[in-house]
Design a protein around this motif. Structure first.
Motif, mmCIF file in Angstrom:
data_model
loop_
_atom_site.group_PDB
_atom_site.id
_atom_site.type_symbol
_atom_site.label_atom_id
_atom_site.label_comp_id
_atom_site.label_asym_id
_atom_site.label_seq_id
_atom_site.Cartn_x
_atom_site.Cartn_y
_atom_site.Cartn_z
ATOM 1 N N ALA A 58 -32.258 102.017 0.371
ATOM 2 C CA ALA A 58 -32.266 103.463 0.683
ATOM 3 C C ALA A 58 -31.466 104.278 -0.317
ATOM 4 C CB ALA A 58 -31.744 103.700 2.092
ATOM 5 N N GLU A 64 -19.998 106.543 -0.716
ATOM 6 C CA GLU A 64 -19.232 106.352 -1.961
ATOM 7 C C GLU A 64 -19.097 107.626 -2.780
ATOM 8 O OE1 GLU A 64 -20.636 103.179 -4.407
ATOM 9 O OE2 GLU A 64 -19.877 101.633 -3.073
ATOM 10 N N GLY A 68 -15.522 108.194 -4.980
ATOM 11 C CA GLY A 68 -15.547 107.826 -6.400
ATOM 12 C C GLY A 68 -15.912 106.348 -6.407
ATOM 13 N N SER A 69 -16.462 105.861 -7.495
ATOM 14 C CA SER A 69 -16.947 104.497 -7.431
ATOM 15 C C SER A 69 -16.964 103.859 -8.818
ATOM 16 C CB SER A 69 -18.361 104.546 -6.862
ATOM 17 O OG SER A 69 -19.026 103.375 -7.134
ATOM 18 N N TRP A 73 -23.695 101.777 -13.406
ATOM 19 C CA TRP A 73 -24.593 102.874 -13.017
ATOM 20 C C TRP A 73 -26.020 102.312 -13.074
ATOM 21 C CZ3 TRP A 73 -23.286 107.114 -10.692
ATOM 22 C CH2 TRP A 73 -24.200 108.168 -10.607
ATOM 23 N N GLY A 99 -31.926 106.081 -5.237
ATOM 24 C CA GLY A 99 -31.590 105.040 -6.196
ATOM 25 C C GLY A 99 -32.415 103.781 -5.986
ATOM 26 N N ARG A 117 -42.522 102.980 2.264
ATOM 27 C CA ARG A 117 -42.485 104.396 1.865
ATOM 28 C C ARG A 117 -41.547 104.511 0.683
ATOM 29 N NH1 ARG A 117 -39.978 107.697 5.994
ATOM 30 N NH2 ARG A 117 -39.076 105.769 6.740
ATOM 31 N N ILE A 125 -29.584 115.895 0.199
ATOM 32 C CA ILE A 125 -28.120 115.872 0.235
ATOM 33 C C ILE A 125 -27.554 116.647 -0.969
ATOM 34 C CG2 ILE A 125 -27.718 113.882 1.722
ATOM 35 C CD1 ILE A 125 -27.441 112.152 -0.804
ATOM 36 N N LEU A 127 -28.505 116.944 -4.108
ATOM 37 C CA LEU A 127 -28.426 116.299 -5.418
ATOM 38 C C LEU A 127 -29.790 116.284 -6.086
ATOM 39 C CD1 LEU A 127 -26.374 113.135 -4.387
ATOM 40 C CD2 LEU A 127 -25.507 115.108 -5.650
ATOM 41 N N PRO A 129 -32.142 113.258 -8.303
ATOM 42 C CA PRO A 129 -32.072 111.827 -8.612
ATOM 43 C C PRO A 129 -31.183 111.655 -9.845
ATOM 44 C CG PRO A 129 -34.342 112.502 -8.216
ATOM 45 C CD PRO A 129 -33.528 113.755 -8.288
ATOM 46 N N GLY A 130 -30.251 110.708 -9.771
ATOM 47 C CA GLY A 130 -29.292 110.591 -10.876
ATOM 48 C C GLY A 130 -29.377 109.263 -11.597
ATOM 49 N N PHE A 255 -26.545 115.782 -12.221
ATOM 50 C CA PHE A 255 -26.207 115.000 -11.034
ATOM 51 C C PHE A 255 -24.715 115.114 -10.721
ATOM 52 C CE2 PHE A 255 -24.802 111.048 -9.014
ATOM 53 C CZ PHE A 255 -25.665 110.954 -7.944
ATOM 54 N N ARG A 259 -22.875 116.733 -7.538
ATOM 55 C CA ARG A 259 -22.164 115.822 -6.635
ATOM 56 C C ARG A 259 -20.859 116.433 -6.128
ATOM 57 N NH1 ARG A 259 -18.216 111.668 -6.692
ATOM 58 N NH2 ARG A 259 -17.683 112.246 -8.806
HETATM 59 C C1 LIG Z 1 -33.094 104.961 5.127
HETATM 60 C C2 LIG Z 1 -33.516 105.824 6.263
HETATM 61 C C3 LIG Z 1 -34.960 106.289 6.102
HETATM 62 C C4 LIG Z 1 -33.405 104.999 7.577
HETATM 63 O O1 LIG Z 1 -33.705 105.809 8.670
HETATM 64 P P1 LIG Z 1 -33.510 105.252 10.167
HETATM 65 O O2 LIG Z 1 -33.915 106.366 11.054
HETATM 66 O O3 LIG Z 1 -34.192 103.951 10.299
HETATM 67 O O4 LIG Z 1 -31.963 104.935 10.340
HETATM 68 P P2 LIG Z 1 -30.716 105.873 10.135
HETATM 69 O O5 LIG Z 1 -31.075 107.087 9.377
HETATM 70 O O6 LIG Z 1 -30.061 106.051 11.436
HETATM 71 O O7 LIG Z 1 -29.816 104.987 9.175
HETATM 72 C C5 LIG Z 1 -29.264 103.750 9.624
HETATM 73 C C6 LIG Z 1 -27.845 103.680 9.146
HETATM 74 O O8 LIG Z 1 -27.844 103.592 7.719
HETATM 75 C C7 LIG Z 1 -27.012 104.589 7.173
HETATM 76 N N1 LIG Z 1 -27.580 105.000 5.875
HETATM 77 C C8 LIG Z 1 -28.842 105.291 5.608
HETATM 78 N N2 LIG Z 1 -29.005 105.567 4.312
HETATM 79 C C9 LIG Z 1 -27.788 105.436 3.746
HETATM 80 C C10 LIG Z 1 -27.302 105.588 2.426
HETATM 81 N N3 LIG Z 1 -28.134 105.907 1.414
HETATM 82 N N4 LIG Z 1 -26.003 105.410 2.216
HETATM 83 C C11 LIG Z 1 -25.165 105.065 3.233
HETATM 84 N N5 LIG Z 1 -25.575 104.907 4.507
HETATM 85 C C12 LIG Z 1 -26.860 105.078 4.747
HETATM 86 C C13 LIG Z 1 -27.046 105.723 8.199
HETATM 87 O O9 LIG Z 1 -25.930 106.543 8.045
HETATM 88 C C14 LIG Z 1 -27.032 104.911 9.492
HETATM 89 O O10 LIG Z 1 -25.734 104.478 9.750
HETATM 90 P P3 LIG Z 1 -24.803 105.238 10.792
HETATM 91 O O11 LIG Z 1 -23.610 104.376 10.877
HETATM 92 O O12 LIG Z 1 -24.499 106.591 10.209
HETATM 93 O O13 LIG Z 1 -25.591 105.364 12.061
HETATM 94 C C15 LIG Z 1 -32.615 107.052 6.382
HETATM 95 O O14 LIG Z 1 -31.327 106.660 6.776
HETATM 96 C C16 LIG Z 1 -32.488 107.843 5.125
HETATM 97 O O15 LIG Z 1 -33.342 108.654 4.821
HETATM 98 N N6 LIG Z 1 -31.394 107.642 4.408
HETATM 99 C C17 LIG Z 1 -31.014 108.474 3.286
HETATM 100 C C18 LIG Z 1 -31.659 108.022 2.031
HETATM 101 C C19 LIG Z 1 -31.192 108.877 0.875
HETATM 102 O O16 LIG Z 1 -30.907 110.047 0.991
HETATM 103 N N7 LIG Z 1 -31.124 108.242 -0.284
HETATM 104 C C20 LIG Z 1 -30.671 108.872 -1.502
HETATM 105 C C21 LIG Z 1 -29.225 108.634 -1.725
HETATM 106 S S1 LIG Z 1 -28.581 109.466 -3.138
HETATM 107 C C22 LIG Z 1 -29.117 108.477 -4.436
HETATM 108 O O17 LIG Z 1 -29.732 107.491 -4.237
HETATM 109 C C23 LIG Z 1 -28.715 108.954 -5.776
HETATM 110 C C24 LIG Z 1 -29.433 108.272 -6.899
HETATM 111 O O18 LIG Z 1 -30.437 109.060 -7.412
HETATM 112 C C25 LIG Z 1 -28.469 107.968 -8.001
HETATM 113 C C26 LIG Z 1 -27.803 106.758 -7.650
HETATM 114 C C27 LIG Z 1 -26.830 106.271 -8.623
HETATM 115 C C28 LIG Z 1 -26.288 104.999 -8.077
HETATM 116 C C29 LIG Z 1 -24.849 104.868 -8.250
HETATM 117 C C30 LIG Z 1 -24.110 105.235 -7.059
HETATM 118 C C31 LIG Z 1 -22.712 105.577 -7.400
HETATM 119 C C32 LIG Z 1 -22.103 106.474 -6.410
HETATM 120 C C33 LIG Z 1 -20.715 106.870 -6.794
HETATM 121 C C34 LIG Z 1 -20.629 108.107 -7.580
HETATM 122 C C35 LIG Z 1 -19.218 108.362 -8.020
HETATM 123 C C36 LIG Z 1 -19.025 108.033 -9.457
HETATM 124 C C37 LIG Z 1 -17.760 108.638 -10.001
HETATM 125 O O19 LIG Z 1 -17.023 109.331 -9.300
HETATM 126 O O20 LIG Z 1 -17.533 108.394 -11.184
#
Ligand SMILES: CC(C)(COP(=O)(O)OP(=O)(O)OC[C@H]1O[C@@H](n2cnc3c(N)ncnc32)[C@H](O)[C@@H]1OP(=O)(O)O)[C@@H](O)C(=O)NCCC(=O)NCCSC(=O)C[C@@H](O)CCCCCCCCCCCCC(=O)O
Ligand SMILES: NC(=O)c1ccc[n+]([C@@H]2O[C@H](COP(=O)([O-])OP(=O)(O)OC[C@H]3O[C@@H](n4cnc5c(N)ncnc54)[C@H](O)[C@@H]3O)[C@@H](O)[C@H]2O)c1
Length: 720
Positions: A58, A64, A68-69, A73, A99, A117, A125, A127, A129-130, A255, A259
């Motif tokens: 997801a 995170e 900060g993390s 990447w 991601g 899907r 949220i 943002l 896509p990063g 991004f 953020r």
């Molecule tokens: C996935 C879903 C469709 C599921 O839906 P469903 O109805 O089945 O269930 P819930 O929504 O109730 O979810 C269950 C449970 O899971 C938790 N949860 C879901 N998704 C996430 C998630 N992405 N992260 C954490 N937790 C998640 C949810 O909270 C529930 O738990 P709870 O205890 O609260 O009941 C649905 O959940 C959904 O749509 N989720 C969101 C998906 C989403 O938005 N995804 C995009 C995320 S942003 C992203 O991906 C960015 C990317 O483009 C770039 C990524 C780079 C990767 C690196 C990451 C580094 C991060 C650090 C940055 C700092 C760096 C610095 O400071 O230097």
């Protein structure tokens, strides 16, 4: 983390971070290590990346973002894959979002199960896509389709993603087995041919300059005030114009800028707030962990008026049968006609086919006999707001329905106990407060009484989800949470008008802030006579009559402009005039009316109210802080379990802009100390308004410096 194993010369990297395999540091590190290991292992011919527990991934671990993390990447992992000579296949089931999809787009090939899907929901949220999404998705799906997915955040199903070019194959059966087979079939093909980096953005004959201007203009007008969609467009347009590495670099800059923006923080808060509201608890014990919901297979609705007809429509469109009861045939027919009208409206909007609407209607049983409610599992009462009548109805329901039937009231003001005591089953009586128009508004404020059982609460919370509402549990008090907070908000709006603002000025301040509508336009829409009757009824219960001759009512500041408008027959949009006059097609265009301004002037002269220039900032501050102060009182009284419940109520009940989190979150961002001090100042300035008496809890939080999330510590209470 990510588990590494080998089968049939194929390395399998399984992302493992329940429940949705979010890309935590451990998962990203595990993925990077796995890819490196597979690349260096001479016995491995190909790689499959998949997810554990039914989902691919997801996306980033949203928690995170605030911490900060460290760790690699996604694009670093992707760059490594781009250089690999062994094919990497993403085997997707469940969701590949954010991601998660970006990881898949770095793989050379993507196959998915039919139920899968894929999407880039980062915009939700705040943002973009990063991890390469804005650069690689347009190379796979084409500029137009990628832009749509990224700007709306809407995921697409596997079959559509296949047609778009995002997927290479949709499979049935075991996804891992299919992934291994697919990977081996590609083992001898040059991976650089499948690498999205090496393809141009697919424009499909579109001119980038024309498309860019049109997309920017569209997003600017549609998402007024919300910044992420604009950045999405800028990033995708940039990807179509500049070389791959430059586009990745720009995406990352955007991004990181977003953020740390307030909007993204607020939207991330809203994401978790919406999930937290499911974790309810009762003061007397019993909570979401232990209480079992009773199955609801059929429902009855009593009263087919404004609310009842819409409630019945929610029920039948979610697949449940519904008995709709009225006091006589004439009212019943009127109610059914209104329900049909609303249902046909959804057909006209293309949200349902005429055939589906007929199926829904076949679930409706209109009736004037209470005997028809004998066997239903739940009844929702929506008769007039009259305690005597409601008690009579509940007494009859108690006698008629089977003993396990849950009895709900849609009252907007009455104490739940005052209705529950009319029955011999107060444990099965609960408030289910829908919002008008009840078919469309998402909020369902569920209210427990002093004897409502945990099972009853569990049942209405689950029922709320069944009928696709957002159920929030609150305690019983005058106006419950939504209307109790709305009262000081609208009172301050009217006081500002008395002091010199115009209704249109107040409304534009609210709209500029991001509310979907101003309070005076809402009042015109629901009918000024409705507020008038509520006020008159409240006064009658106190044994007094409301008068327009005084600024005070029982020692409290009071604005009687509503009475003045009703006197003049200005009941709102239905009479073509209220706070505004209405013109245009169907009388729907509000125009500032000099007659209203004259009524206000005369009213103020009669009461000796001096008018002045009231600035926009003052209007916004007074309306919002009065309501926020009430929110803190609601918390300190234990009516809510957490601030998130109040915020979700404002998001779904009144359209508070999601990118501002909700009023309580907004207050915490303004600074609780500053908010408290402002409220104290207003209290000194307006001593005759009870709503400016500062909340004790807010005072404690301000003094202790504790954040909003620690309000329980300041209040000395925590239910969960
Ligand atoms: C996935 C879903 C469709 C599921 O839906 P469903 O109805 O089945 O269930 P819930 O929504 O109730 O979810 C269950 C449970 O899971 C938790 N949860 C879901 N998704 C996430 C998630 N992405 N992260 C954490 N937790 C998640 C949810 O909270 C529930 O738990 P709870 O205890 O609260 O009941 C649905 O959940 C959904 O749509 N989720 C969101 C998906 C989403 O938005 N995804 C995009 C995320 S942003 C992203 O991906 C960015 C990317 O483009 C770039 C990524 C780079 C990767 C690196 C990451 C580094 C991060 C650090 C940055 C700092 C760096 C610095 O400071 O230097
Ligand atoms: N209208 C709103 O905006 C709104 C919003 C939230 C909650 N509510 C609450 O919902 C309830 C209903 O409000 P409404 O606006 O739909 O009222 P309404 O006047 O439009 O409808 C009430 C209906 O109840 C019917 N009725 C009266 N006695 C009955 C009986 N004994 N058996 C069967 N039907 C009977 C009436 O004939 C009428 O059709 C009230 O408690 C109100 O406070 C209203």
């Amino acid at each position: 983390m990510a588990e590494y194993s080998i089968r049939d010369s194929v390395a399998i990297i399984q992302l493992d971070n329940a429940p949705v395999n979010a890309l935590s540091v451990a998962v990203r590190t595990g993925l990077y290590d796995g890819i490196e290991r597979a690349a260096g292992d001479g016995s491995v011919k190909a790689v499959v990346v998949c997810g554990k527990g039914g989902n691919f991934c997801a996306g980033a671990d949203i928690k995170e973002f605030d911490e900060g993390s460290k760790g690699p990447w996604i694009t670093e992992i992707g760059d490594f894959m781009d250089r690999m000579r062994k094919p990497v296949v993403a085997a997707i089931e469940g969701v590949a979002l954010g991601g998660g999809l970006e990881v898949a787009l770095f793989c050379h090939y993507r196959i998915a199960a039919k139920n899968a899907r894929v999407g880039q929901p980062e915009v939700n949220i705040g943002l973009i896509p990063g991890g390469g999404g804005t650069v690689r998705l347009p190379r796979a799906a084409g500029f137009k389709q990628a832009l749509e997915m990224i700007v709306t955040g809407n995921p697409v199903r596997a079959e559509r993603a296949l047609k778009m070019g995002v997927l290479d194959e949709v499979v049935s059966g075991n996804i891992l087995e299919a992934g291994i087979k697919f990977a081996l079939s590609k083992a001898h093909i040059d991976t650089s041919l499948a690498c999205l980096r090496n393809r141009p953005v697919r424009m499909d004959g579109l001119n980038i300059d024309t498309k860019a201007d049109a997309a920017l203009a569209h997003v600017k007008s549609k998402y007024k005030g919300f910044e992420a969609p604009m950045f999405c467009v800028k990033a995708v347009v940039n990807a179509a114009r500049v070389p791959y590495d430059d586009a990745i670099q720009k995406e990352r800059e955007y991004f990181f800028e977003l953020r740390t923006s307030g909007q993204s923080q607020a939207l991330r808060y809203a994401f978790f707030a919406e999930r937290q509201i499911a974790r309810w608890g009762l003061p007397g014990g019993g909570d979401y962990r232990t209480a079992r919901a009773i199955p609801v297979r059929s429902v009855g609705v009593v009263g087919a008026g404004t609310m009842g007809a819409g409630i019945a429509l929610c029920i039948i469109t979610s697949g449940l049968p519904c008995v709709l009861l009225e006091q006589n045939q004439e009212f019943l027919e009127k109610g059914v006609t209104s329900l049909r009208g609303q249902l046909m409206g959804t057909v006209r909007l293309g949200k349902m086919t005429a055939g589906e609407a007929e199926v829904c209607l076949s679930r409706l049983k209109p009736s004037t006999s209470m005997e028809d409610l004998k066997h239903v599992d739940m009844v929702i009462e929506a008769v007039f707001e009259d305690l005597k009548l409601k008690r009579e109805v509940f007494e009859r329901l108690d006698k008629t329905c089977k003993p396990e039937t849950i009895l709900c009231t849609n009252t907007s003001t009455l104490d739940i106990d005052s209705v529950a005591t009319a029955t011999g089953r107060p444990d099965k009586v609960v408030g289910t407060h829908f919002f008008a128009p009840s078919y469309l508004m998402k909020l369902l404020e569920n209210i427990y009484g002093s004897r409502t059982s945990p099972e009853t609460v569990a049942t209405v919370m689950r029922f709320g989800k069944t009928i696709r509402k957002v159920p929030v549990l609150v305690g019983s008090c005058t106006g419950f949470v939504a209307n109790r907070m709305l009262a000081p908000y609208t009172a301050e709006a009217q006081f500002c008008v008395e002091e010199g603002a115009s209704p249109a000025q107040v409304d534009s301040v609210l709209m500029d802030f991001g509310m979907p509508m101003g309070t005076f336009r809402v009042s015109d829409l629901s009918g000024i006579d409705v507020s008038f009757s509520i006020r008159r009824e409240a006064a009658r219960k106190l044994g007094v009559t409301l008068t327009v001759d005084s600024r005070y009512f029982r020692g409290q500041r009071h604005c009687s402009l509503i009475e003045r408008l009703v006197e003049k027959g200005r009941l709102g949009r239905k009479t073509g005039k209220g706070w505004y006059k209405y013109e245009g097609p169907g009388g729907t265009v509000p125009l500032e009316d000099p007659d209203v301004l004259e009524i206000i002037e005369t009213h103020c002269r009669a009461l000796g109210i001096e008018r002045r220039n009231v600035g926009s900032h003052e209007i916004q501050e007074r309306m919002q802080l009065a309501m926020i102060n009430e929110g803190f009182k609601i918390l300190e009284e234990g009516i809510c379990t957490r601030a998130e419940e109040i915020d979700v109520i404002w998001l779904y009940g009144f359209g508070w802009p999601r990118y501002l989190g909700g009023p309580m979150f907004y207050a915490s961002k303004l600074g609780l100390k500053r908010v408290f001090e402002k409220i104290c100042t207003f209290h000194k300035r307006f001593p005759h308004s009870q709503h400016w008496v500062p909340s004790v809890l807010l005072g404690k939080l301000s003094e202790s410096g504790l954040p909003l999330s620690k309000w329980g510590e300041a209040a000395g209470t925590s239910r969960l």
